[in-house]
Design a protein around this motif. Structure first.
Motif, PDB file in Angstrom:
ATOM      1  N   SER A 198       0.856  -1.179   0.000  1.00 18.23           N
ATOM      2  CA  SER A 198       0.000   0.000   0.000  1.00 18.23           C
ATOM      3  C   SER A 198       0.894   1.231   0.000  1.00 18.23           C
ATOM      4  O   SER A 198       1.824   1.324   0.796  1.00 18.23           O
ATOM      5  CB  SER A 198      -0.906   0.031   1.235  1.00 18.23           C
ATOM      6  N   PHE A 199       0.626   2.156  -0.907  1.00 21.00           N
ATOM      7  CA  PHE A 199       1.374   3.406  -0.996  1.00 21.00           C
ATOM      8  C   PHE A 199       0.509   4.533  -0.458  1.00 21.00           C
ATOM      9  O   PHE A 199      -0.631   4.695  -0.880  1.00 21.00           O
ATOM     10  CB  PHE A 199       1.760   3.696  -2.443  1.00 21.00           C
ATOM     11  N   PHE A 200       1.061   5.341   0.462  1.00 24.03           N
ATOM     12  CA  PHE A 200       0.317   6.446   1.066  1.00 24.03           C
ATOM     13  C   PHE A 200       0.479   7.728   0.270  1.00 24.03           C
ATOM     14  O   PHE A 200       1.554   8.014  -0.257  1.00 24.03           O
ATOM     15  CB  PHE A 200       0.775   6.674   2.508  1.00 24.03           C
ATOM     16  N   SER A 201      -0.580   8.527   0.221  1.00 22.29           N
ATOM     17  CA  SER A 201      -0.565   9.778  -0.542  1.00 22.29           C
ATOM     18  C   SER A 201       0.399  10.800   0.047  1.00 22.29           C
ATOM     19  O   SER A 201       0.933  11.631  -0.672  1.00 22.29           O
ATOM     20  CB  SER A 201      -1.969  10.368  -0.630  1.00 22.29           C
ATOM     21  N   SER A 202       0.649  10.756   1.347  1.00 24.71           N
ATOM     22  CA  SER A 202       1.548  11.733   1.965  1.00 24.71           C
ATOM     23  C   SER A 202       2.963  11.190   2.147  1.00 24.71           C
ATOM     24  O   SER A 202       3.821  11.874   2.682  1.00 24.71           O
ATOM     25  CB  SER A 202       0.982  12.176   3.313  1.00 24.71           C
ATOM     26  N   GLY A 203       3.217   9.964   1.735  1.00 26.19           N
ATOM     27  CA  GLY A 203       4.546   9.373   1.831  1.00 26.19           C
ATOM     28  C   GLY A 203       4.534   8.076   2.611  1.00 26.19           C
ATOM     29  O   GLY A 203       3.695   7.857   3.478  1.00 26.19           O
ATOM     30  N   GLY A 204       5.481   7.219   2.286  1.00 26.13           N
ATOM     31  CA  GLY A 204       5.595   5.943   2.974  1.00 26.13           C
ATOM     32  C   GLY A 204       4.756   4.859   2.330  1.00 26.13           C
ATOM     33  O   GLY A 204       4.081   5.070   1.331  1.00 26.13           O
TER      34      GLY A 204
END
Length: 167
Positions: free
Chosen positions: A77-83
């Motif tokens: 899972s890729f987060f919109s704000s990073g990480g």
């Protein structure tokens, strides 16, 4: 007759060819749990979510050609704000905070190529490197190449010999 068969073989090789898909990226993770896997550069998200715990949008993609790692990876899972969160098939996961690993939106993401640092909840450091995976020609490309060599070889074999005389 032979020319017709050669032309039919060449036409069928072109007909078998399909449009190339998005580029495949090789993701290398180095840290307490390390390994590599592949994802598309422009993946179709399996799911887009707003996480109630992390309070941010993220999208989930499946991975392929996994090596290393303690457990089998189900996806990332890729987060919109990073990480990102590496999700394992045994329902375990490793949340990583750090740089944003994609551009675009969670509905239409483009994975970023480069090296990134991340950290898990226990403070362990991870290095994530995303690069282009080595290209392997599709079977239709091989068929067209072999058919082309055959047509060129046949044309060279059957051409008229030209003799030049001076005098």
């Amino acid at each position: 007759m032979k020319k017709i068969l050669a032309a039919a073989a060449l036409v069928s090789a072109f007909a078998i060819g399909s449009a190339a898909s998005a580029a495949t990226l090789l993701v290398s993770v180095v840290g307490p749990d390390a390994g590599t896997f592949e994802i598309d550069s422009n993946p179709t998200p399996y799911g887009v979510y707003v996480d109630p715990y992390y309070h941010q949008d993220h999208f989930f993609v499946h991975v392929s050609n996994q090596t290393g790692f303690f457990d089998e990876i189900l996806g990332v899972s890729f987060f919109s704000s990073g990480g990102a969160i590496i999700q394992y098939s045994n329902a375990d996961y490793t949340p990583l905070t750090g740089a944003k690993l994609f551009t675009g939106s969670v509905n239409n993401p483009f994975i970023t190529i480069g090296s990134f640092m991340a950290e898990d909840a226990d403070g362990f450091k991870y290095s994530i490197t995303i690069s282009n995976a080595p290209a392997v020609p599709e079977p239709a490309s091989w068929a067209m190449m072999v058919g082309g060599f055959g047509v060129v070889g046949g044309a060279m074999r059957r051409r008229q010999r030209v003799s030049v005389s001076f005098g």
